[in-house]
Design an enzyme around this catalytic site. Structure first.
Site, PDB file in Angstrom:
ATOM      1  N   LYS A   1     -12.727  -1.139   7.255  1.00  0.00           N
ATOM      2  CA  LYS A   1     -12.021  -2.110   8.086  1.00  0.00           C
ATOM      3  C   LYS A   1     -12.599  -2.096   9.511  1.00  0.00           C
ATOM      4  CE  LYS A   1      -8.832  -2.054   4.701  1.00  0.00           C
ATOM      5  NZ  LYS A   1      -8.569  -3.150   3.767  1.00  0.00           N
TER       6      LYS A   1
ATOM      7  N   ASP B   1      -1.306   6.716   6.339  1.00  0.00           N
ATOM      8  CA  ASP B   1      -2.464   5.935   5.903  1.00  0.00           C
ATOM      9  C   ASP B   1      -2.764   4.962   7.039  1.00  0.00           C
ATOM     10  OD1 ASP B   1      -4.211   4.048   4.889  1.00  0.00           O
ATOM     11  OD2 ASP B   1      -3.051   3.627   3.075  1.00  0.00           O
TER      12      ASP B   1
ATOM     13  N   TRP C   1       0.819  -1.206   0.000  1.00  0.00           N
ATOM     14  CA  TRP C   1       0.000   0.000   0.000  1.00  0.00           C
ATOM     15  C   TRP C   1       0.854   1.258   0.000  1.00  0.00           C
ATOM     16  CZ3 TRP C   1      -4.472  -0.242  -1.910  1.00  0.00           C
ATOM     17  CH2 TRP C   1      -5.236  -1.397  -1.775  1.00  0.00           C
TER      18      TRP C   1
END
Length: 385
Positions: free
Chosen positions: A211, A187, A104
């Site tokens: 999430k 992030d 990511w």
């Protein structure tokens, strides 16, 4: 009805109480005669929903008053472009530093390169120490003292929890102690609200909600006010942080129903209680959630580490509490393991295609009983093998 345990990395399991409340309110929210899904985002009924959601988020994460909270769309991947569009010009050189600890953060660096001088200042895709078995790839976090920070960088970016590779920053770097004046951007998609956050070290945090917070469709951005007003001329208005902040996240229609569900989840977190220690102290809210997450992760990692069949390849110092990748030393048994798990109501355990193996995501809504059931199956399967 007994629900299975869903270990999906996202969209992920939600608290059953939240789903039940949303179902009860689906056709008529608080006597309004409307579903939240049908409300105008500028109407009198919806206003209190988004306001309470922001207030609860601020309370749970102890967000300082001089930080703005934005409810946006596009997920963390869109923010990979939106961030440089807004912040590359904080310094005239448009230098952006990236720490890459997994797939990511790698995507983030690649996207930012379209808008300025994006440089990877530390890359974990290097051979790890022999003490860890000589594993290569994203299995550790490079020592911050080795990061090649640039003095004129507009910002430093990192992913504080790598969902695919299971690498987590348990302590965020102190950039001032490293001699850098750059703001730190993170992030935090896959571990937001799993633990407190030290805002003295963070200038901007962003993440998809799917999430720990709610369904896909909502993106959170929390940023210091001094970061507003620096967008590049090519930045679309809807992506301009200053304009979104000035319009309370309603420059365009926000993801109204996703915000509502996020609000219910935040209220669920606030209501959590956990008794810990010999003194039987009761923890509340985010502290209770963090204690439970520590216990869940410890249970699973202890099972893996005590096994002759399973292994986790991440440096123990930065193992994720939320996303636990593990591998069968005999990979010919993978399909049988997953088939048996599904038969026992243990779902979505297949690892990311980039990594292989298995992955169990232990987000806030995963109860300890779910991890206990997984560990029981892992031990049973090992005895059978």
């Amino acid at each position: 009805m007994t629900r299975p345990y869903n270990f999906s990395p996202g969209p992920a399991t939600l608290p059953e109480a939240v789903l039940q409340q949303a179902a009860d309110e689906m056709l008529d929210w608080h006597g309004s005669g409307m579903s939240v899904m049908e409300m105008s985002h500028r109407g009198r009924d919806y206003g209190p929903i988004i306001e309470q959601t922001e207030a609860d988020l601020r309370e749970l994460l102890a967000i300082p008053a001089h930080y703005k909270v934005l409810f946006l769309q596009g997920g963390a991947q869109a923010q990979n472009a939106v961030i440089p569009l807004n912040l590359a010009a904080l310094k005239p050189q448009r230098q952006m530093d990236y720490v890459v600890t997994g797939s990511w953060s790698q995507k983030s660096a690649q996207e930012a390169a379209k808008y300025g001088d994006a440089q990877v200042v530390a890359d974990a895709a290097q051979p790890f120490s022999p003490a860890a078995g000589g594993q290569s790839g994203y299995t550790h976090i490079p020592d911050p003292a080795t990061w090649r920070l640039r003095p004129e960088a507009s910002y430093l970016h990192l992913c504080s929890n790598e969902t695919v590779h299971g690498v987590e920053f348990h302590e965020l770097p102190d950039l001032r102690a490293l001699g850098s004046q750059a703001p730190l951007l993170i992030d935090f998609s896959s571990h937001v609200l799993s633990r407190p956050l030290d805002w003295s070290r963070v200038a901007l945090a962003y993440g998809g909600a799917q999430k720990n917070i709610g369904p896909a469709g909502l993106t959170l951005v929390v940023l210091r006010e001094d970061l507003l007003g620096h967008a590049l001329p090519i930045c679309p208005s809807v992506f301009d942080y200053r304009l979104q902040a000035a319009n309370q996240s309603m420059l365009n229609t926000p993801p109204t129903y996703a915000i509502y569900l996020a609000g219910l989840t935040l209220q669920w977190i606030k209501a959590q209680r956990e008794v810990v220690g010999q003194g039987q102290a009761e923890l509340r809210g985010l502290a209770a959630v963090e204690a439970r997450n520590i216990a869940k992760a410890r249970l699973l990692y202890d099972c893996i580490d005590g096994s002759q069949l399973y292994e986790n390849r991440v440096d123990p110092a930065c193992r994720s509490r939320m996303n636990v990748p593990f591998f069968l030393r005999d990979e010919s048994r993978n399909a049988a393991f997953l088939e048996g798990a599904a038969a026992r109501g243990l779902l979505q355990l297949k690892g990311h295609k980039m990594v292989g193996g298995m992955r169990a995501s232990l987000y806030n809504a995963m109860p300890l009983a779910g991890v206990q059931a997984l560990v029981e199956w892992m031990r049973e399967f090992e005895r059978q093998s």
